[in-house]
Design an enzyme around this catalytic site. Structure first.
Site, PDB file in Angstrom:
ATOM      1  N   THR A 177       0.847  -1.188   0.000  1.00 38.63           N
ATOM      2  CA  THR A 177       0.000   0.000   0.000  1.00 38.63           C
ATOM      3  C   THR A 177       0.887   1.243   0.000  1.00 38.63           C
ATOM      4  O   THR A 177       2.079   1.171   0.300  1.00 38.63           O
ATOM      5  CB  THR A 177      -0.921   0.012   1.228  1.00 38.63           C
ATOM      6  OG1 THR A 177      -0.110   0.058   2.409  1.00 38.63           O
ATOM      7  CG2 THR A 177      -1.793  -1.236   1.263  1.00 38.63           C
ATOM      8  N   GLU A 324      -6.686  -4.236  -1.012  1.00 38.49           N
ATOM      9  CA  GLU A 324      -6.970  -5.460  -0.262  1.00 38.49           C
ATOM     10  C   GLU A 324      -8.044  -6.327  -0.909  1.00 38.49           C
ATOM     11  O   GLU A 324      -8.327  -7.423  -0.418  1.00 38.49           O
ATOM     12  CB  GLU A 324      -7.402  -5.095   1.161  1.00 38.49           C
ATOM     13  CG  GLU A 324      -6.325  -4.451   2.000  1.00 38.49           C
ATOM     14  CD  GLU A 324      -6.181  -2.940   1.823  1.00 38.49           C
ATOM     15  OE1 GLU A 324      -5.448  -2.308   2.596  1.00 38.49           O
ATOM     16  OE2 GLU A 324      -6.803  -2.390   0.872  1.00 38.49           O
ATOM     17  N   LYS A 434     -16.230  16.401  10.993  1.00 32.77           N
ATOM     18  CA  LYS A 434     -17.223  16.502  12.054  1.00 32.77           C
ATOM     19  C   LYS A 434     -17.316  17.951  12.516  1.00 32.77           C
ATOM     20  O   LYS A 434     -16.431  18.466  13.193  1.00 32.77           O
ATOM     21  CB  LYS A 434     -16.835  15.596  13.230  1.00 32.77           C
ATOM     22  CG  LYS A 434     -17.969  15.379  14.219  1.00 32.77           C
ATOM     23  CD  LYS A 434     -17.606  14.305  15.236  1.00 32.77           C
ATOM     24  CE  LYS A 434     -18.791  13.993  16.128  1.00 32.77           C
ATOM     25  NZ  LYS A 434     -18.476  12.918  17.108  1.00 32.77           N
TER      26      LYS A 434
END
Length: 537
Positions: A177, A324, A434
């Site tokens: 990755t 993955e 958020k």
């Protein structure tokens, strides 16, 4: 009864029987038939045996997209060894880490990358043999001791090497990755997993009646680096189908357009930024791209970019998956009754993640793994099961356990699914913003802002805010002659009024920048951007 293991070598039976004379082309330099490539794969196997390589040895490759890489995709796993594809866009330190962590003992190295390996040569004690690759040029002088040059290495061997059967659960490939969340993590796949992914993804790609499909008369050219998730597994699919293949080497817009035109390329796959580059280059050069089919992945396909491609006659649609997942989980293919791509609803479907390909169990779950309704509204983390998903991360049991919590692979993407099975990704778990306790999707904001006149590229991140906790920051690359910040603000307000994004998106700040940091595979690197703009406002 004799067993028939699912090995990558089995993918060659049909094309050799039905399309042995089909072409595999490398740039403007070389033309080979399928039969010739398979013979070269056999000599590759003989060369590995002559060098004393063993099954389960790890052989690394650093090359541009080429016929050689395709040969490595098959020959190394077919021998029983593990192919390790080196991400050439990583830093030298990261490349050294991945080579050492994978336990690679041999490296096939394109001459362009010699300086990188020279700079870390002392850190690579495990590499015992080097094979250099050169494109009709002399091999440069180097401190590396090359054991052979690739073409000479193959030419020294005889045809007819016999690739024996072995356990289909033998590891075939490993890669790493991009390391945006720490050191790169090794992902690995067996022969069985890759064959099943080839069959399922190939069935999905060839299933539609007209649009958003590949078929046996296509001409294929990858525009995703072959070091990255097996170029999305599509070279395996097109080899099985006996399709003409064109490999472009180092990506350069003029060469890519020339190959599309001269070789009559009809299908490719790439990230949105590369599609945008191709559209711009084609318009500047007056190249007609009508009839080209392109699967877009790696990051969200902006609707404004998709519309531009469709208006140029390109059959453009999205796909979704992870390193993955080998990687394809979904494809944004339309029903035959919804083929007008210019309606808002249809365009949204072409740009969403799409529907699950065969054998994929896809669910939207909450924090305690309870499945959410497929109503287009209920959101949660996307989790998946399929017979080809990686079993875990190489030598990392803790991360592997987290990946497979609750017996599903956790994508860390948040999304919704409608009653027709179309998956809509609203954000990455780590990228959701958020604001005063309310979640604001960075992807939805980006989709809104890409439609503003003068915006060339946009990335939205959450930055600390003393009052609200976080606020969205929109980083914009713009055409100063066309862009007005007031238009961007009005666009956000319009999407809030429609209910497409929460009202706290109105707190979005705007910053014009010269460039936006990308990862090694062309994705926006939001971790790096958050670090750069981490000071509380």
């Amino acid at each position: 009864m004799t067993s028939y293991p699912l090995l990558l070598k089995q993918l060659w039976h049909t094309p050799l029987a039905n399309a042995a004379n089909q072409e595999i082309v490398y740039r403007d330099q070389l033309r080979l038939s399928y039969r010739q490539v398979y013979d070269r794969i056999g000599r590759f196997g003989a060369a590995l045996a002559a060098y004393g390589l063993q099954q389960n040895d790890v052989i690394a490759v650093m090359d541009h997209d080429s016929h050689r890489y395709l040969e490595c995709y098959f020959a190394i796993p077919m021998y029983g060894a593990t192919l390790m594809t080196v991400n050439t866009k990583l830093t030298p330190t990261q490349i050294a880490y991945t080579l050492n962590h994978s336990r690679a003992s041999m490296l096939l190295l394109h001459a362009d990358f010699i300086p990188i390996i020279e700079s870390i040569h002392a850190e690579l004690p495990g590499i015992q043999k080097y094979i250099v690759m050169a494109d009709k040029t002399a091999v440069p002088q180097s401190i590396l001791q090359f054991d052979n040059e690739y073409e000479c290495w193959l030419a020294d061997q005889k045809d007819g090497f016999n690739f024996s059967d072995f356990d289909e659960n033998t590891r075939a490939t490993t890669f790493y990755t991009t390391g945006t969340t720490g050191v790169p993590k090794g992902v690995y796949y067996t022969h069985r997993q890759l064959v099943l992914h080839t069959l399922a993804a190939g069935m999905a790609l060839t299933a539609p009646a007209a649009q958003q499909r590949f078929h046996s008369e296509d001409v294929y050219m990858p525009l995703t680096p072959m070091f990255h998730v097996h170029a999305w597994g599509i070279p395996y699919i097109v080899t099985l189908l006996g399709i003409k293949q064109v490999y472009p080497g180092r990506y350069a817009p003029d060469m890519l357009l020339r190959l599309i035109r001269e070789e009559q390329v009809t299908c490719s796959h790439c990230v949105p930024t590369l599609l945008k580059m191709m559209l711009t280059a084609a318009q500047a050069a007056g190249v007609d791209l009508r009839g080209w089919k392109v699967v877009i992945g790696g990051s969200a396909l902006p609707q404004v970019l998709a519309r531009q491609a469709l208006e140029m006659g390109i059959d453009c649609f999205a796909g979704y998956g992870l390193s993955e997942t080998a990687p394809i989980l979904t494809l944004a293919q339309l029903n035959a009754t919804a083929q007008d791509p210019m309606t808002d609803d249809t365009l949204a479907k072409l740009c969403c993640a799409g529907r699950a390909i065969p054998l994929v169990d896809l669910q939207i779950v909450d924090e305690v793994m309870q499945s959410q309704a497929h109503d287009g509204q209920s959101s949660g983390e996307i989790v998946a099961r399929a017979p080809w998903l990686t079993h875990g991360y190489l030598d990392n049991t803790e991360a592997s356990a987290a990946l497979w919590r609750g017996d599903y692979l956790h994508t860390q993407d948040i999304g919704t699914m409608d009653s027709n099975g179309y998956l809509y990704i609203t954000d990455r778990l780590k990228d959701v913003i958020k604001v005063a306790g309310e979640w604001v999707s960075s992807l939805e904001l980006e989709n809104a802002l890409t439609q503003v006149i003068g915006v060339k590229e946009v990335a939205v991140i959450g930055v600390p805010d003393k009052r609200w906790g976080e606020c969205p920051l929109a980083l914009l690359i713009v055409d100063n002659n066309l862009f007005k910040e007031s238009a961007a603000q009005e666009q956000v307000r319009l999407f809030v009024d429609r209910g497409s994004i929460p009202k706290h998106a109105l707190l979005t700040q705007f910053k014009q920048v010269e460039n936006i940091i990308k990862t090694s595979v062309g994705k926006i690197d939001k971790k790096a951007l958050r670090a750069e703009y981490a000071v509380a406002q």
